[in-house]
Scaffold this active site. Sequence first.
Site, short mmCIF file in Angstrom:
data_model
loop_
_atom_site.label_atom_id
_atom_site.label_comp_id
_atom_site.label_asym_id
_atom_site.label_seq_id
_atom_site.Cartn_x
_atom_site.Cartn_y
_atom_site.Cartn_z
N ARG B 249 0.85 -1.20 0.00
CA ARG B 249 0.00 0.00 0.00
C ARG B 249 0.88 1.24 0.00
O ARG B 249 1.45 1.60 1.02
CB ARG B 249 -0.91 -0.01 1.24
CG ARG B 249 -2.07 0.98 1.15
CD ARG B 249 -2.78 1.10 2.48
NE ARG B 249 -2.00 1.89 3.41
CZ ARG B 249 -2.04 1.78 4.74
NH1 ARG B 249 -2.83 0.88 5.30
NH2 ARG B 249 -1.29 2.54 5.50
N HIS B 253 -3.87 4.59 4.45
CA HIS B 253 -5.04 3.71 4.35
C HIS B 253 -6.16 4.41 3.58
O HIS B 253 -6.70 3.89 2.61
CB HIS B 253 -5.52 3.31 5.75
CG HIS B 253 -6.89 2.72 5.76
ND1 HIS B 253 -7.19 1.52 5.15
CD2 HIS B 253 -8.06 3.17 6.29
CE1 HIS B 253 -8.49 1.26 5.31
NE2 HIS B 253 -9.02 2.25 5.99
N TYR B 262 3.03 5.13 11.81
CA TYR B 262 3.30 3.73 12.15
C TYR B 262 4.19 3.01 11.13
O TYR B 262 4.49 1.84 11.29
CB TYR B 262 1.97 2.96 12.31
CG TYR B 262 1.00 3.14 11.14
CD1 TYR B 262 1.16 2.40 9.97
CD2 TYR B 262 -0.06 4.04 11.21
CE1 TYR B 262 0.29 2.56 8.91
CE2 TYR B 262 -0.93 4.21 10.14
CZ TYR B 262 -0.76 3.46 9.00
OH TYR B 262 -1.61 3.62 7.94
#
Lengths: 335, 352
Positions: B249, B253, B262
């Site tokens: 990815r 998100h 993160y």
Amino acid sequence: MHSAQRDSQVAIPLNLVEAINRALRQAMEDDDSVVLLGEDIATNGGVFRATEGLKEHFGLRRVMDTPLAENLIAGMSVGMASQGLKPVAEIQFMGFIYAALEQLISHAARLRNRTRGRLSCPLVIRAPFGGGIHAPEHHSESTEALFAHVPGLRVVIPSSPARAYGLLRAAIACPDPVLFLEPKRLYRLQRLPVAIDDEPLPLDRCFTLRAGEDVSLISWGAMIHETLAAADQLAEDGIKADVIDVATLNPLDRDTLIATAGKTGRVVIVHEAPFTGGFGAEIAATLASDALMHLRAPIERVTGYDTPMPYFAMEQQYMPRVERIVAAAKRCMAY
Amino acid sequence: MFSSAPYTMHERLPSLDSNSDWSRLIQAYQAMALIRCFDKKAVNLQRTGQLGTYASCLGAEAITVGAGLSLENHDYFVPYYRDHATQYLRGVPLYQILQYWGGDERGNAFPAQTPAVRDLPNCVPIASQLTQAAGIATKAKLCHESAAVLATCGDGATSRGDFYESLNVAGVWQLPLVVMVNNNQWAISVPGRLQTASQSIAHKAEAAGIEGIRVDGNDLPAMLDVLDYALDKARHGKGATLVEAVSYRLSDHTTADDASRYRKASELHAAWQREPVARLRQALVDAGHWQADQEKQWQTHCQQEVDKAVQTYLQQPPQVPTDMLDYLYETLPESLQAQRTVLSEHAGGRHA
Ligand SMILES: [Mg+2]
């Protein structure tokens, strides 16, 4: 033509579960897109025998034993319904329906809305509900109010063999998703005449089971039985009760409820589910706003207690009994 | 015909066979470039307050384009929410994809006369689309359609019961179902190693008694191999397949997320070295099937298409407020008429 057809038809004595079976059979005869799925419904005919004989008649392609997963049953039903089938799924007991909630709330109830009519979800989920048959834990709940709160999901509850037949036919024919809750305490209680005709019952109307002008007794499902018995006892004391079977919690026939309250001015709502936030609260609130000037006494609610459905040793103490309904009606009369 | 040892990663790039289906690969590259351009614009629209929260497909182009090209018109597509190119290739106009992410349900009213018309809309509650896909596959089987159902999900979805329940019934009933997982290594902030102890996601097929395949999700030719194989197998009644497409990815998100909280910049940087659009372009260039002037022309075309879509999206008239009630049931129940009246009186138009 239709009336002539009806004249030629004989009413058959059926109990409630037999009426369900007849309605399923007839719907499957009439419409090839009707398929059944659930746990133990094919070879076993359902743990209550609601689907007995249907696998033999229609074959395994239309009567499907699924793996044991309620969420799967609901999700598959949504998928099938989105593509033109009319799945009628059985959840074995209402106490196990919660795994299916996401599918019912987030998908079935809103598929038509969120695709602006491109797709729809004409499924029926059948589930036996309610207590009084000495069943194991988690087999006796009445959580209809959870579902009646969901826009887009119809909630239908029959209380006699004839209404079970007519309402289930209507539910299967309905282009919207329907939760069809079967009061299992009534499954084999008595055989009553059921007219096997093609006239479905309305899915948005209460049924007036008895007419009286002194007090309105409003209920649904198995509690109709106690409610009618209470009406009999009240009649012995000269109190005439209007008895209303709500039958469709969503959409709610407010007009009939307002009319009965307007007529009698005294209202007792009876349900097996707990008191707080029970569907009786919605009816009471409706009458408090729309029939206020006609009310002659505070609205009474005779319900289960605000506790989990007790295991069967104490279920009789939990369930509303005829005496409580009679006492509530008399409080209304004496107010 | 594709074949591979169970659970080994299927790869085709960097170099292409000389007997490849060049026109299909060029078509795939063009769609990947277009959706890359669209995606960038969609993120910008969100940043400037013209779109709602948007789930980027940056890094998933080979997966979502591969799906769109492998599906046949009579197949069914059941997406999660990152397959914009598949929707586009199935016939959903780009403006309508923007309309959906712009908070407007009309974006799900896919046009008639396109393969998309029967497809399910995006599914937001994770993995709940998979049981529905199993239901659609059951319908296809009952009705003797030789159609396949392709359902997609992310790596996080494989932790939900729905995932196993769907694979399980697909195994028992030999359903014409392909479940494709875009394993992009992250479920919002949770990395794959915290999602499962399974050796791979493809291995999860084992418990359901169906075939599991791993494929490089940054490798468009490999994606086509695997999806062509799995969908064809489904159409011919030979059972279900779990496809794990391993990608990365490259975006947050969604536009509401900040992956720098993160995720290490070095990891992201490394992943960009394998990104699918440049890899396919390079392979086509190396094979002599894509030239610099074609690239320039196509990029111009993409920009024009996306700009047109944005214009069309922004020009849509607002919804009628009563639509929220009018599409709920086939016929509005009498009991809702009063609410409808209140709504139409008090919600005269779009809120500023
Ligand atoms: Mg992920």
